[in-house]
Design a protein around this motif. Structure first.
Motif, PDB file in Angstrom:
ATOM      1  N   ASP A   1      77.211  17.889  64.193  1.00 19.71           N
ATOM      2  CA  ASP A   1      76.581  18.516  65.363  1.00 19.71           C
ATOM      3  C   ASP A   1      77.474  18.363  66.588  1.00 19.71           C
ATOM      4  OD1 ASP A   1      74.652  19.596  67.073  1.00 19.71           O
ATOM      5  OD2 ASP A   1      73.889  17.593  67.524  1.00 19.71           O
TER       6      ASP A   1
ATOM      7  N   ILE B   1      69.715  16.785  63.551  1.00 20.71           N
ATOM      8  CA  ILE B   1      69.779  16.776  65.017  1.00 20.71           C
ATOM      9  C   ILE B   1      70.409  18.064  65.546  1.00 20.71           C
ATOM     10  CG2 ILE B   1      72.057  15.692  65.239  1.00 20.71           C
ATOM     11  CD1 ILE B   1      69.051  14.507  67.238  1.00 20.71           C
ATOM     12  N   CYS B   2      70.994  18.855  64.635  1.00 22.07           N
ATOM     13  CA  CYS B   2      71.760  20.027  65.067  1.00 22.07           C
ATOM     14  C   CYS B   2      70.843  21.213  65.350  1.00 22.07           C
ATOM     15  CB  CYS B   2      72.774  20.414  63.989  1.00 22.07           C
ATOM     16  SG  CYS B   2      73.785  21.830  64.451  1.00 22.07           S
TER      17      CYS B   2
ATOM     18  N   GLN C   1      78.601  30.609  61.290  1.00 20.03           N
ATOM     19  CA  GLN C   1      79.930  30.821  61.892  1.00 20.03           C
ATOM     20  C   GLN C   1      81.036  30.824  60.833  1.00 20.03           C
ATOM     21  OE1 GLN C   1      77.863  28.307  62.388  1.00 20.03           O
ATOM     22  NE2 GLN C   1      77.441  27.958  64.557  1.00 20.03           N
TER      23      GLN C   1
ATOM     24  N   ASN D   1      80.553   7.183  65.449  1.00 19.33           N
ATOM     25  CA  ASN D   1      79.629   8.240  65.086  1.00 19.33           C
ATOM     26  C   ASN D   1      78.193   7.781  65.348  1.00 19.33           C
ATOM     27  OD1 ASN D   1      79.438  10.954  63.865  1.00 19.33           O
ATOM     28  ND2 ASN D   1      78.164   9.859  62.376  1.00 19.33           N
TER      29      ASN D   1
ATOM     30  N   LEU E   1      72.727  10.900  71.322  1.00 18.12           N
ATOM     31  CA  LEU E   1      72.073  12.196  71.100  1.00 18.12           C
ATOM     32  C   LEU E   1      70.570  12.001  71.044  1.00 18.12           C
ATOM     33  CD1 LEU E   1      74.254  13.983  68.363  1.00 18.12           C
ATOM     34  CD2 LEU E   1      74.064  14.545  70.793  1.00 18.12           C
TER      35      LEU E   1
ATOM     36  N   TYR F   1      74.908  23.112  52.755  1.00 20.62           N
ATOM     37  CA  TYR F   1      75.360  22.927  54.129  1.00 20.62           C
ATOM     38  C   TYR F   1      74.321  22.146  54.935  1.00 20.62           C
ATOM     39  CZ  TYR F   1      76.752  24.038  58.916  1.00 20.62           C
ATOM     40  OH  TYR F   1      77.106  23.946  60.236  1.00 20.62           O
TER      41      TYR F   1
ATOM     42  N   MET G   1      75.476  11.922  57.485  1.00 18.54           N
ATOM     43  CA  MET G   1      75.720  13.370  57.353  1.00 18.54           C
ATOM     44  C   MET G   1      74.407  14.132  57.429  1.00 18.54           C
ATOM     45  SD  MET G   1      78.838  14.097  57.400  1.00 18.54           S
ATOM     46  CE  MET G   1      78.734  15.863  57.062  1.00 18.54           C
TER      47      MET G   1
ATOM     48  N   ILE H   1      82.091  23.140  66.122  1.00 15.61           N
ATOM     49  CA  ILE H   1      82.610  24.411  65.587  1.00 15.61           C
ATOM     50  C   ILE H   1      83.339  25.241  66.652  1.00 15.61           C
ATOM     51  CG2 ILE H   1      81.993  26.620  64.563  1.00 15.61           C
ATOM     52  CD1 ILE H   1      79.978  25.255  62.873  1.00 15.61           C
TER      53      ILE H   1
ATOM     54  N   MET I   1      81.284  14.676  73.223  1.00 14.25           N
ATOM     55  CA  MET I   1      79.922  15.117  72.953  1.00 14.25           C
ATOM     56  C   MET I   1      79.780  16.643  72.974  1.00 14.25           C
ATOM     57  SD  MET I   1      78.670  12.164  72.520  1.00 14.25           S
ATOM     58  CE  MET I   1      76.897  12.047  72.598  1.00 14.25           C
TER      59      MET I   1
ATOM     60  N   ALA J   1      79.913  20.667  59.585  1.00 17.65           N
ATOM     61  CA  ALA J   1      78.542  20.208  59.395  1.00 17.65           C
ATOM     62  C   ALA J   1      78.133  19.183  60.440  1.00 17.65           C
ATOM     63  CB  ALA J   1      78.390  19.613  57.995  1.00 17.65           C
TER      64      ALA J   1
ATOM     65  N   LYS K   1      77.496   7.699  69.038  1.00 14.77           N
ATOM     66  CA  LYS K   1      77.233   9.081  69.458  1.00 14.77           C
ATOM     67  C   LYS K   1      75.817   9.509  69.081  1.00 14.77           C
ATOM     68  CE  LYS K   1      77.613  12.249  66.687  1.00 14.77           C
ATOM     69  NZ  LYS K   1      77.992  13.131  65.593  1.00 14.77           N
TER      70      LYS K   1
ATOM     71  N   GLU L   1      73.236  14.472  60.945  1.00 16.56           N
ATOM     72  CA  GLU L   1      73.899  15.542  61.695  1.00 16.56           C
ATOM     73  C   GLU L   1      73.138  16.859  61.578  1.00 16.56           C
ATOM     74  OE1 GLU L   1      76.375  15.331  63.744  1.00 16.56           O
ATOM     75  OE2 GLU L   1      76.738  13.198  63.329  1.00 16.56           O
ATOM     76  N   ARG L   2      72.678  17.162  60.357  1.00 10.55           N
ATOM     77  CA  ARG L   2      71.987  18.437  60.168  1.00 10.55           C
ATOM     78  C   ARG L   2      70.634  18.415  60.858  1.00 10.55           C
ATOM     79  NH1 ARG L   2      75.247  20.960  60.963  1.00 10.55           N
ATOM     80  NH2 ARG L   2      73.939  22.794  60.582  1.00 10.55           N
TER      81      ARG L   2
ATOM     82  N   PRO M   1      82.234  11.817  52.175  1.00 10.04           N
ATOM     83  CA  PRO M   1      81.397  10.689  52.588  1.00 10.04           C
ATOM     84  C   PRO M   1      80.987   9.876  51.364  1.00 10.04           C
ATOM     85  CG  PRO M   1      80.584  12.766  53.486  1.00 10.04           C
ATOM     86  CD  PRO M   1      81.609  13.111  52.458  1.00 10.04           C
TER      87      PRO M   1
ATOM     88  N   PRO N   1      77.784  30.669  53.831  1.00  9.71           N
ATOM     89  CA  PRO N   1      77.700  29.202  53.883  1.00  9.71           C
ATOM     90  C   PRO N   1      77.050  28.675  55.163  1.00  9.71           C
ATOM     91  CG  PRO N   1      79.856  29.880  53.076  1.00  9.71           C
ATOM     92  CD  PRO N   1      79.146  31.132  53.502  1.00  9.71           C
ATOM     93  N   PHE N   2      77.451  29.228  56.296  1.00  8.04           N
ATOM     94  CA  PHE N   2      76.801  28.911  57.569  1.00  8.04           C
ATOM     95  C   PHE N   2      77.145  30.045  58.523  1.00  8.04           C
ATOM     96  CE2 PHE N   2      80.756  26.612  57.097  1.00  8.04           C
ATOM     97  CZ  PHE N   2      81.448  26.794  58.281  1.00  8.04           C
TER      98      PHE N   2
ATOM     99  N   TYR O   1      82.011  12.847  69.225  1.00  8.86           N
ATOM    100  CA  TYR O   1      82.462  11.918  70.252  1.00  8.86           C
ATOM    101  C   TYR O   1      83.950  12.128  70.470  1.00  8.86           C
ATOM    102  CZ  TYR O   1      84.504   9.052  66.510  1.00  8.86           C
ATOM    103  OH  TYR O   1      85.249   8.601  65.443  1.00  8.86           O
TER     104      TYR O   1
END
Lengths: 614, 204, 51
Positions: free
Chosen positions: B194, A162-163, A78, A209, A216, A62, A156, B204, B200, B192, A212, A159-160, A135, A75-76, B197
């Motif tokens: 974050d 920056i999250c 939530q 993406n 971020l 994940y 991908m 989840i 923003m 997965a 965006k 994303e992890r 992906p 898995p995560f 768009y």
């Protein structure tokens, strides 16, 4: 996500795969294997006691491998259902002597090492396919050094990083020195819009993406310099252009041109990108701390099986083919099956959700009607003439014919609800024992006879499929495209219906030229029925040649409903060919066919035809 | 032929309706000549010309003719069946005829519109197309459309954002849903991501 | 695996060598006239071999 877990009418089967689908629209039987978690998912409260004691540490999928998880894990945070799962491939062993620590730690006794897979047999009226995409893996594009340089990551992985829930809790750092980079380059179209590697299509989401992502980064680190290397920025959706403009306003550099390669400074592990800015014509080398590859979306590798189970075809891009690309975009060609999300084509979240609601609305038409009506154009097997050869079973694009079994005296049987009426079985049947309701052989002979009754030398007999070629002729009409008057169309539901006998019949009755015309392969309304047409025509050409009839007198063409221009052009070309056919040649053909061409099997159909006509 | 070929119908009685479609057809094709020609075809007992067969008056004439002449086959020579097959099937059904006993001849898209400068050949072609449809109509059989009950449950395969939305919509419209997901949790790729768009917000 | 094969267009009589994949059924299009009436020949056209 939580709503799904709670909803009283949703039965959620995770860790599960569809193993088989049988039945037909409104009446599908689906068998599902639910792989064991080794944990009672209803009793598990995700208290994490088991995870704490588990001694096994493996990369966390994940988190894109940036952090680790245990062999027993959720898995995560939530996750729905909110339950742990035991990864038996990495577990030390279920033998208590080997480990067994998690089972000891679990107060609720949820863990059961002997738990087995479960099977579910579901009865459903409709199926919505939402298996998504994956992906693109940029490994093959070695010039970007994805496998060689740690500071080159995919979108991908970005994303992890920056999250806030990610491995570094949203403190964006680069992998080599865990420091926040001062500059990040984004490379667009990695794997997309490339004929040689990756995929030829645009993956739809990567531009936005990246836009965006730059925002971020700007939000978190105002001093960080982002550079985006692109071919075209495609920001056509609602609010997207605004976002793109904002990104430019906050100082993100957009450079039109993709780097040819990436090199790494062995000391600083910074990356050098050399690219031509195609707007200025200048070639510049850029030094950045980190590179993000905006990878495209490709069809899931594991989607092949389920596609076959549902008798779906891929389009040339590998995603599934719709019943109609514009007018039925969420319907599968297989009735009762609908598409939602990226299984149909790459799309963003909003479009996926929209399509899902559309798919449900379409499916609900069926569910709410309570019964399904089938057009009465299905195939009928006349058992008394069947020789159990099984050809119909093999050629049916919809698997609508159940296999024959000679020993058991079982004839092939048409499942009427699954039959779409293409007629390929009737055309391919070796004993001519299959007829199509409303599109009988005799009715075709009657049409051909009528066309050729007067001045046959002037006529071109054209069999045209309902969906494409006949409609292509309509399109030519609507556009007032003029073409020679000699052609006479005979409508078939599918070109797959055109029996060799129909063609021979036309020649026997004096047709100088015959055309068989159907959909382009990607447009075929009966999955792959059109491929049988082509194979049959190829055989017929051979046969004609052997009989001393010029194969050129049988023409083949794929014309779509939109190709009125092509239709008119083909009609002009055919008229040229027709003029070259001599009366002597036609007379000769008629003589050959009235003597030679009559197989034993043909008698059965002739008899039926006679019965109808009399 | 359809399992009931034994009890042959007593007599085939075909009505042919030739449409002018205003000038769309009649501007090129001599529809009067086509109608006259249709009268000579076997089993044709009545032929009528209409200015617009698909309009209510045209349809009413078909219905009246079916009753008056005891027709058991109808041929409409007009436009493409892609447009009006459903219209005329419904029309004959309303007059008590099985909808599968209606046949069309496409003398507009495939004739008058594409041979505008060749009026005589176009007329002869229209006659051919009518003859072809009449010959086919003679062999048409009544058909019953099979119906099957629909199991009141839906299956959704895949628990990503699309599958989740589909499952919720099915459930909220009152249907039992099975949501099958390969992974131990639903959420798919979306889970997965974050921020998303254009809003923003969190995925989840 | 694809192999090369001889094709003949039955519309414009153009003969050519092209790729052919056994089993795979693909749309065939004449490179010269664009027609789909393309026939795969079992053997090379005889007169061509001489010239």
């Amino acid at each position: 996500m939580m709503d799904v877990g709670r909803h009283p009418r949703i039965k959620l089967l995770t860790n599960s795969e569809v193993e088989n689908v049988t039945g037909f629209v409104g009446n599908f039987q689906v068998s599902v294997r639910k792989k064991t978690r080794y944990i009672d998912e209803d009793a598990c409260t995700a208290c994490s006691e088991c995870e704490v004691v588990c001694p096994v540490v493996v990369p966390d999928e994940y988190q894109e491998g940036f952090s680790s998880r245990k062999a027993i894990y959720i898995p995560f945070p939530q996750a729905v259902p909110s339950s742990y799962v035991l990864d038996m491939d990495n577990c030390l062993g279920t033998n208590p002597i080997a480990c067994g620590k998690c089972a000891d730690a679990c107060d609720k006794d949820c863990i059961d090492y002997d738990m087995e897979d479960e099977h579910f047999d579901l009865e459903v009226g409709t199926i919505t396919l939402a298996t998504g995409m994956q992906p693109y893996d940029p490994t093959e594009m070695d010039e970007y050094g994805y496998t060689r340089f740690e500071n080159v990551i995919t979108s991908m992985e970005f994303e992890r990083l920056i999250c806030a829930g990610g491995p570094v809790e949203g403190h964006f750092v680069r992998p080599t020195d865990r420091k926040t980079p001062k500059s990040v380059a984004f490379i667009q179209c990695v794997g997309s819009r490339s004929v040689n590697r990756g995929v030829p299509y645009c993956s739809n989401i990567c531009c936005m993406n990246t836009v965006k992502d730059t925002l971020l980064l700007q939000d978190h680190y105002p001093d960080l310099q982002s550079k985006v290397f692109y071919m075209d920025i495609r920001s056509f959706g609602k609010g997207f252009e605004d976002l793109y403009r904002r990104s430019k306003e906050v100082g993100v550099q957009y450079i039109r041109g993709l780097p040819g390669n990436i090199e790494e400074d062995p000391v600083t592990q910074n990356l050098y990108l050399t690219a031509e800015n195609t707007l200025t014509g200048k070639v510049t080398t850029h030094e950045v701390d980190m590179v993000v590859l905006a990878v495209g979306l490709v069809p899931r590798q594991d989607s092949e099986l389920i596609r076959q189970m549902l008798t779906l075809s891929p389009t040339s891009d590998g995603f599934v083919m719709e019943a109609h690309p514009k007018l039925k975009p969420v319907d599968a060609p297989t009735r009762g099956v609908y598409f939602a999300g990226c299984v149909e084509a790459p799309k963003d979240i909003k479009d996926s959700v929209t399509q899902a609601s559309a798919a449900v609305a379409r499916a609900n038409i069926l569910l709410n009607a309570g019964e399904v009506k089938i057009e009465a154009i299905t195939s009928v097997i006349h058992e008394e003439e069947c020789n159990y050869c099984g050809r119909c079973v093999r050629v049916c694009p919809f698997h609508a014919i159940t296999p024959a079994n000679k020993k058991a005296g079982l004839y092939p049987k048409v499942v009427e609800a699954a039959c779409s009426g293409c007629g390929t079985c009737a055309a391919e049947c070796t004993t001519d024992c299959i007829s199509m309701r409303h599109f009988e052989d005799a009715q075709y002979y009657a049409q051909v006879d009528a066309i050729l009754a007067e001045d046959p030398m002037e006529k071109i007999v054209a069999f045209a499929c309902n969906w494409c070629s006949y409609a292509g002729g309509d399109n030519a009409g609507t556009s007032r495209l003029q073409y020679p008057h000699n052609v006479r169309l005979v409508r078939t539901m599918c070109s797959g219906r055109v029996d060799e006998d129909f063609i021979m019949h036309a020649f026997r009755k004096g047709a100088p030229l015959v055309l068989v015309s159907g959909c382009h392969f990607s447009d075929c309304h009966y999955i792959d029925a059109v491929t049988w047409t082509q194979q049959r025509i190829e055989k017929t050409w051979d046969k004609l040649e052997k009989m001393g009839i010029r194969p050129e007198r049988l023409q083949l063409e794929w014309i779509s409903a939109a190709e009125g221009q092509k239709f008119a052009r083909v009609m002009r070309e055919l008229e040229e060919l027709r003029r070259r056919v001599t009366k002597e040649e036609v007379d000769n053909t008629m003589r050959i066919l009235s003597n030679g061409f009559k197989t034993a099997t043909k008698k059965a159909a002739t008899k039926r035809v006679a019965a109808v006509i009399s | 032929m359809n399992g009931n070929g034994t009890n042959a119908e007593p007599e085939i009685r075909i009505g042919v309706f030739v449409c002018d479609c205003g000038l769309n057809i009649a501007g090129v094709v001599d529809t009067v000549a086509v109608a006259e020609y249709a009268k000579t075809l076997p089993d044709v007992v009545v032929v009528q010309g209409n200015k617009y067969t698909c309009a209510d008056p045209g349809q009413n004439e078909i219905k009246r003719a079916i009753k008056e002449h005891n027709l058991n086959r109808v041929v409409v020579a007009s436009c493409t069946p892609k447009i009006h097959e459903h219209t005329f099937r419904t029309c004959v059904a309303e007059a008590g005829l099985n909808p599968y006993l209606m046949e069309m001849a496409n003398i507009r898209e495939h004739c008058s519109w594409v041979h505008q400068q060749e009026k005589q050949p176009a007329t002869r072609k229209a006659m051919d197309l009518v003859r072809s449809s009449v010959n086919r109509a003679r062999l048409l059989q009544p058909q019953v459309e099979p119906t099957f009950p629909v199991t009141q449950a839906a299956l959704v395969i895949g628990g990503g954002v699309a599958g989740i939305q589909a499952a919720l919509d099915f459930a909220d419209t009152g249907h039992q849903v099975y949501l099958v997901e390969k992974e131990p949790s639903i959420g798919g790729i979306m889970a997965a991501i974050d921020k998303t768009y254009p809003t923003m917000d969190c995925s989840i | 695996m694809s192999e090369s094969a001889y094709f003949k267009c039955l519309r414009c009589a153009h003969e050519y060598v092209g790729e052919y994949t056994p089993k795979a059924v693909e749309e065939k299009t004449c490179p010269k006239c664009g027609s789909n009436s393309v026939r795969r020949l079992k053997s090379p056209p005889a007169e061509k071999a001489a010239g």
